[in-house]
Write a protein that holds these residues in place. Structure first.
Motif, PDB file in Angstrom:
ATOM      1  N   PRO A   1       0.798  -1.240   0.000  1.00  0.00           N
ATOM      2  CA  PRO A   1       0.000   0.000   0.000  1.00  0.00           C
ATOM      3  C   PRO A   1       0.828   1.286   0.000  1.00  0.00           C
ATOM      4  N   PRO A   2       1.823   1.449   0.907  1.00  0.00           N
ATOM      5  CA  PRO A   2       2.580   2.710   0.836  1.00  0.00           C
ATOM      6  C   PRO A   2       3.428   2.821  -0.432  1.00  0.00           C
ATOM      7  N   LEU A   3       3.916   1.705  -0.949  1.00  0.00           N
ATOM      8  CA  LEU A   3       4.708   1.754  -2.174  1.00  0.00           C
ATOM      9  C   LEU A   3       3.840   2.127  -3.370  1.00  0.00           C
ATOM     10  N   ALA A   4       2.641   1.582  -3.444  1.00  0.00           N
ATOM     11  CA  ALA A   4       1.729   1.935  -4.550  1.00  0.00           C
ATOM     12  C   ALA A   4       1.421   3.430  -4.531  1.00  0.00           C
ATOM     13  N   GLU A   5       1.227   3.977  -3.344  1.00  0.00           N
ATOM     14  CA  GLU A   5       0.970   5.418  -3.227  1.00  0.00           C
ATOM     15  C   GLU A   5       2.208   6.220  -3.615  1.00  0.00           C
ATOM     16  N   LEU A   6       3.385   5.774  -3.208  1.00  0.00           N
ATOM     17  CA  LEU A   6       4.618   6.463  -3.568  1.00  0.00           C
ATOM     18  C   LEU A   6       4.833   6.431  -5.082  1.00  0.00           C
ATOM     19  N   VAL A   7       4.589   5.304  -5.715  1.00  0.00           N
ATOM     20  CA  VAL A   7       4.711   5.193  -7.175  1.00  0.00           C
ATOM     21  C   VAL A   7       3.759   6.179  -7.843  1.00  0.00           C
TER      22      VAL A   7
ATOM     23  N   ASP B   1       3.540  11.259 -11.046  1.00  0.00           N
ATOM     24  CA  ASP B   1       2.942  12.558 -11.344  1.00  0.00           C
ATOM     25  C   ASP B   1       3.946  13.700 -11.361  1.00  0.00           C
ATOM     26  N   ARG B   2       5.211  13.418 -11.042  1.00  0.00           N
ATOM     27  CA  ARG B   2       6.214  14.479 -10.948  1.00  0.00           C
ATOM     28  C   ARG B   2       7.201  14.403 -12.111  1.00  0.00           C
ATOM     29  N   GLU B   3       7.516  15.569 -12.647  1.00  0.00           N
ATOM     30  CA  GLU B   3       8.468  15.633 -13.756  1.00  0.00           C
ATOM     31  C   GLU B   3       9.915  15.510 -13.296  1.00  0.00           C
ATOM     32  N   ASP B   4      10.181  15.786 -12.023  1.00  0.00           N
ATOM     33  CA  ASP B   4      11.555  15.742 -11.528  1.00  0.00           C
ATOM     34  C   ASP B   4      11.937  14.372 -10.972  1.00  0.00           C
ATOM     35  N   VAL B   5      11.062  13.382 -11.147  1.00  0.00           N
ATOM     36  CA  VAL B   5      11.338  12.030 -10.662  1.00  0.00           C
ATOM     37  C   VAL B   5      11.247  11.044 -11.819  1.00  0.00           C
ATOM     38  N   GLU B   6      12.315  10.295 -12.004  1.00  0.00           N
ATOM     39  CA  GLU B   6      12.353   9.217 -13.011  1.00  0.00           C
ATOM     40  C   GLU B   6      11.886   7.940 -12.320  1.00  0.00           C
TER      41      GLU B   6
ATOM     42  N   LEU C   1       0.939  -2.690  -8.077  1.00  0.00           N
ATOM     43  CA  LEU C   1       2.270  -2.176  -8.412  1.00  0.00           C
ATOM     44  C   LEU C   1       2.669  -2.415  -9.858  1.00  0.00           C
ATOM     45  N   LEU C   2       1.728  -2.726 -10.720  1.00  0.00           N
ATOM     46  CA  LEU C   2       2.077  -2.878 -12.131  1.00  0.00           C
ATOM     47  C   LEU C   2       2.667  -1.576 -12.646  1.00  0.00           C
TER      48      LEU C   2
END
Length: 180
Positions: A32-38, A43-48, A82-83
């Motif tokens: 659950p927390p990983l799915a939210e973090l993904v 949604d962020r342009e500064d994160v690959e 987490l797909l």
């Protein structure tokens, strides 16, 4: 250019290996927390956002085949949330480190990444070895402890301490890992 990369390591698993019973309980807490973090990272342009997954010895396996095997495995409930989003990088690996035998170094360099956030499984194996390979490549490392699953809790705690002490990793939570 992304300055941060969120690596999701080995979460697309059919859960058909030795020690799976020991891993499942920890993975249940992490999903659950990983799915939210993904979701937040995507949604962020500064994160690959980069998925690096074991190919389980099938060197012809495509992303779709790896995902399909995982969905048809023992714990689809741990896989479905987490797909990988279709527009993120997806690399396959054959050993513990996400760097070993992959194009991850090139991808991160090409994207201008300076900080790596390590998530996934297994803390005391693939996460630890990827942290070491990140450190020797001079990346800053963050590990959200609520987004890494373990087989042995005591070894995972020791691995996190090693990452913090020996590799200067920041051990944080998913709620704060995209801050600053």
């Amino acid at each position: 250019m992304a300055t941060t990369a969120l690596l999701v390591i080995d979460m697309l698993s059919p859960y058909a290996h030795e020690d799976v019973e020991l891993l499942e309980g920890s993975a249940e807490q992490v999903v659950p927390p990983l799915a939210e973090l993904v979701r937040r990272a995507h949604d962020r342009e500064d994160v690959e956002l980069v998925y690096v997954n074991d190919n389980h010895g099938d060197f012809t396996a495509s992303r779709e085949e790896i995902e399909d095997r995982a969905r048809k495995g023992r714990r689809p409930d741990l896989v479905e949330p987490l797909l990988a989003p279709p527009d993120c990088a997806f690399l396959t690996k054959v050993r513990h480190s996400a760097f070993f035998g992959t194009s991850l170094s090139y991808l991160l360099h090409h994207r201008g990444v300076e900080t790596i956030i390590l998530t996934g499984q297994v803390t005391e194996q693939c996460i630890l070895y990827t942290a070491l390979d990140s450190y020797v490549r001079h990346y800053s490392i963050k590990v959200p402890r609520d987004c890494v699953a373990h087989i042995h809790a005591d070894l995972a705690d020791a691995a996190l301490r090693m990452m913090e002490r020996n590799m200067r990793a920041e051990i944080i939570t998913s709620a704060t890992c995209l801050d600053g």
